[in-house]
Design an enzyme around this catalytic site. Structure first.
Site, PDB file in Angstrom:
ATOM      1  N   ASP A 144      -5.128   3.049  -1.851  1.00  0.00           N
ATOM      2  CA  ASP A 144      -6.197   3.336  -0.889  1.00  0.00           C
ATOM      3  C   ASP A 144      -6.864   4.663  -1.236  1.00  0.00           C
ATOM      4  OD1 ASP A 144      -6.055   1.163   1.124  1.00  0.00           O
ATOM      5  OD2 ASP A 144      -3.994   1.870   1.324  1.00  0.00           O
TER       6      ASP A 144
ATOM      7  N   HIS B  13      -8.528   0.057  -3.578  1.00  0.00           N
ATOM      8  CA  HIS B  13      -9.359  -0.199  -2.390  1.00  0.00           C
ATOM      9  C   HIS B  13     -10.141   1.083  -2.129  1.00  0.00           C
ATOM     10  CE1 HIS B  13      -9.336  -0.973   2.278  1.00  0.00           C
ATOM     11  NE2 HIS B  13     -10.554  -1.030   1.759  1.00  0.00           N
TER      12      HIS B  13
ATOM     13  N   MET C 226      -9.634   7.293  -0.243  1.00  0.00           N
ATOM     14  CA  MET C 226     -10.462   7.690   0.914  1.00  0.00           C
ATOM     15  C   MET C 226     -11.041   9.070   0.643  1.00  0.00           C
ATOM     16  SD  MET C 226      -7.961   6.584   4.044  1.00  0.00           S
ATOM     17  CE  MET C 226      -7.008   5.062   4.010  1.00  0.00           C
TER      18      MET C 226
ATOM     19  N   MET D  11     -12.474   3.347  -0.262  1.00  0.00           N
ATOM     20  CA  MET D  11     -13.105   3.641   1.030  1.00  0.00           C
ATOM     21  C   MET D  11     -13.835   4.958   0.857  1.00  0.00           C
ATOM     22  SD  MET D  11      -9.879   2.403   3.323  1.00  0.00           S
ATOM     23  CE  MET D  11      -8.820   2.536   1.892  1.00  0.00           C
TER      24      MET D  11
ATOM     25  N   HIS E 200      -1.283  -1.501  -4.072  1.00  0.00           N
ATOM     26  CA  HIS E 200      -2.572  -1.322  -3.399  1.00  0.00           C
ATOM     27  C   HIS E 200      -2.802   0.183  -3.223  1.00  0.00           C
ATOM     28  CE1 HIS E 200      -5.793  -2.560  -0.559  1.00  0.00           C
ATOM     29  NE2 HIS E 200      -5.413  -1.515   0.163  1.00  0.00           N
TER      30      HIS E 200
ATOM     31  N   ASP F  51      -5.788  -6.736   5.117  1.00  0.00           N
ATOM     32  CA  ASP F  51      -5.273  -5.367   5.003  1.00  0.00           C
ATOM     33  C   ASP F  51      -5.321  -4.701   6.369  1.00  0.00           C
ATOM     34  OD1 ASP F  51      -4.640  -2.770   4.274  1.00  0.00           O
ATOM     35  OD2 ASP F  51      -6.428  -2.454   3.041  1.00  0.00           O
TER      36      ASP F  51
ATOM     37  N   SER G 209       0.859  -1.195   0.000  1.00  0.00           N
ATOM     38  CA  SER G 209       0.000   0.000   0.000  1.00  0.00           C
ATOM     39  C   SER G 209       0.888   1.236   0.000  1.00  0.00           C
ATOM     40  CB  SER G 209      -0.876   0.007   1.247  1.00  0.00           C
ATOM     41  OG  SER G 209      -1.339   1.323   1.487  1.00  0.00           O
TER      42      SER G 209
ATOM     43  N   MET H  25     -10.785  -6.707   6.483  1.00  0.00           N
ATOM     44  CA  MET H  25      -9.984  -5.638   7.097  1.00  0.00           C
ATOM     45  C   MET H  25      -9.507  -6.110   8.467  1.00  0.00           C
ATOM     46  SD  MET H  25      -9.720  -3.101   4.976  1.00  0.00           S
ATOM     47  CE  MET H  25      -8.867  -2.000   6.109  1.00  0.00           C
TER      48      MET H  25
HETATM   49  C1  DX5 Z   1      -6.149   1.341   5.873  1.00  0.00           C
HETATM   50  C2  DX5 Z   1      -5.732   0.952   4.475  1.00  0.00           C
HETATM   51  C3  DX5 Z   1      -4.517   0.113   4.409  1.00  0.00           C
HETATM   52  C4  DX5 Z   1      -3.270   0.735   4.982  1.00  0.00           C
HETATM   53  C5  DX5 Z   1      -2.491  -0.372   5.569  1.00  0.00           C
HETATM   54  O1  DX5 Z   1      -7.433   1.814   5.834  1.00  0.00           O
HETATM   55  O2  DX5 Z   1      -6.766   0.268   3.821  1.00  0.00           O
HETATM   56  O3  DX5 Z   1      -4.288  -0.350   3.087  1.00  0.00           O
HETATM   57  O4  DX5 Z   1      -2.469   1.398   4.053  1.00  0.00           O
HETATM   58  O5  DX5 Z   1      -1.406   0.156   6.232  1.00  0.00           O
HETATM   59  P1  DX5 Z   1      -0.585  -0.700   7.284  1.00  0.00           P
HETATM   60  O6  DX5 Z   1      -0.006  -1.853   6.533  1.00  0.00           O
HETATM   61  O7  DX5 Z   1       0.433   0.268   7.759  1.00  0.00           O
HETATM   62  O8  DX5 Z   1      -1.540  -1.132   8.355  1.00  0.00           O
HETATM   63 ZN    ZN Z   2      -6.274  -0.698   1.913  1.00  0.00          ZN
END
Ligand code: DX5
Ligand code: ZN
Length: 224
Positions: free
Chosen positions: A40, A71, A42, A73, A38, A178, A14, A142
């Site tokens: 993310d 991903h 948001m 969110m 990956h 994740d 990520s 998650m």
């Molecule tokens: C959190 C994300 C993850 C995040 C994971 O909401 O979906 O993908 O980047 O980070 P680590 O590996 O640091 O927990």
């Molecule tokens: Zn993620």
């Protein structure tokens, strides 16, 4: 290789906690040893954090040298999820808590040429989503509350990972975890049945991110 095929596992770093002002070089550090990047996304509504809008995310997808695992969110994910597939993401993950028509959104993602994935927050039970097994290419369990990198792996998710694996059975559906995945936690997630591993801070806070990806992969292989 010596005729023994490697188990089918994937490591998907990520870039949430990578240096975002220098993303292409950050991605370049791990691209050769990673299966996907990956990404993310948001929106500061579904989760209390903002990362990329669609234009910025599309640019990353276009320029990324390896396939992107998006991903999402975001609130009201249905329509934008299909746009991400059209923008070239190899896999598009929607949260069941955000989708209003899971079946048709998964089918739309697939029709646009991407793999369709369903994510569950820690408090969401897998039991209610078995009816989507025919339209899903991956489940994401998650292992932290979505929103931020660097949180601790929630051990209580291990039975849910195992339950999801049992539900998947021998269907060709990937099982991703994740949140808080590191050299300390990845084996337990793998033993519970995960085969696709997101790692953010473990990789990008390491002195040698590529070496960390290799080390994470070896840990999983040692459990098979
Ligand atoms: C959190 C994300 C993850 C995040 C994971 O909401 O979906 O993908 O980047 O980070 P680590 O590996 O640091 O927990
Ligand atoms: Zn993620």
């Amino acid at each position: 290789m010596s005729g023994i095929s490697a188990p089918e596992i994937r490591i998907t770093p990520s870039i949430l906690n990578a240096d975002r002002s220098n993303l292409s070089s950050e991605i370049g550090r791990i691209a050769d040893v990673s299966d996907f990047i990956h990404l993310d996304v948001m929106d500061n509504i579904f989760v209390p954090n903002f990362t990329f809008d669609f234009d910025a995310a599309s640019k990353i997808i276009r320029e990324c040298p390896i396939p992107v695992d998006a991903h999402l969110m975001v609130a009201q994910v249905d329509e934008i999820a299909i746009s991400y597939a059209q923008a070239g993401a190899a896999s598009v993950t929607i949260h069941v808590e955000s989708a209003s028509d899971i079946r048709s959104t998964c089918l739309g993602i697939r029709a646009a040429g991407a793999r369709a994935a369903l994510a569950l927050k820690p408090a969401t039970r897998i039991d209610d989503y078995q009816e989507y097994l025919d339209v899903v290419d991956m489940f994401l369990i998650m292992t932290v509350e979505p929103g931020f990198g660097g949180q601790s792996f929630i051990e209580e998710m291990l039975p849910k990972i195992a339950q999801t694996k049992r539900i998947i059975g021998d269907r060709p559906i990937w099982l991703q975890v994740d949140g808080g995945i590191s050299l300390e936690t990845i084996e337990r997630a793998a033993e519970a049945g995960a085969d696709t591993f997101v790692a953010g801070s473990a990789v990008f806070k390491a002195d040698d991110p590529a070496e960390m990806v290799r080390a994470l992969r070896s840990r999983v292989i040692s459990t098979r």
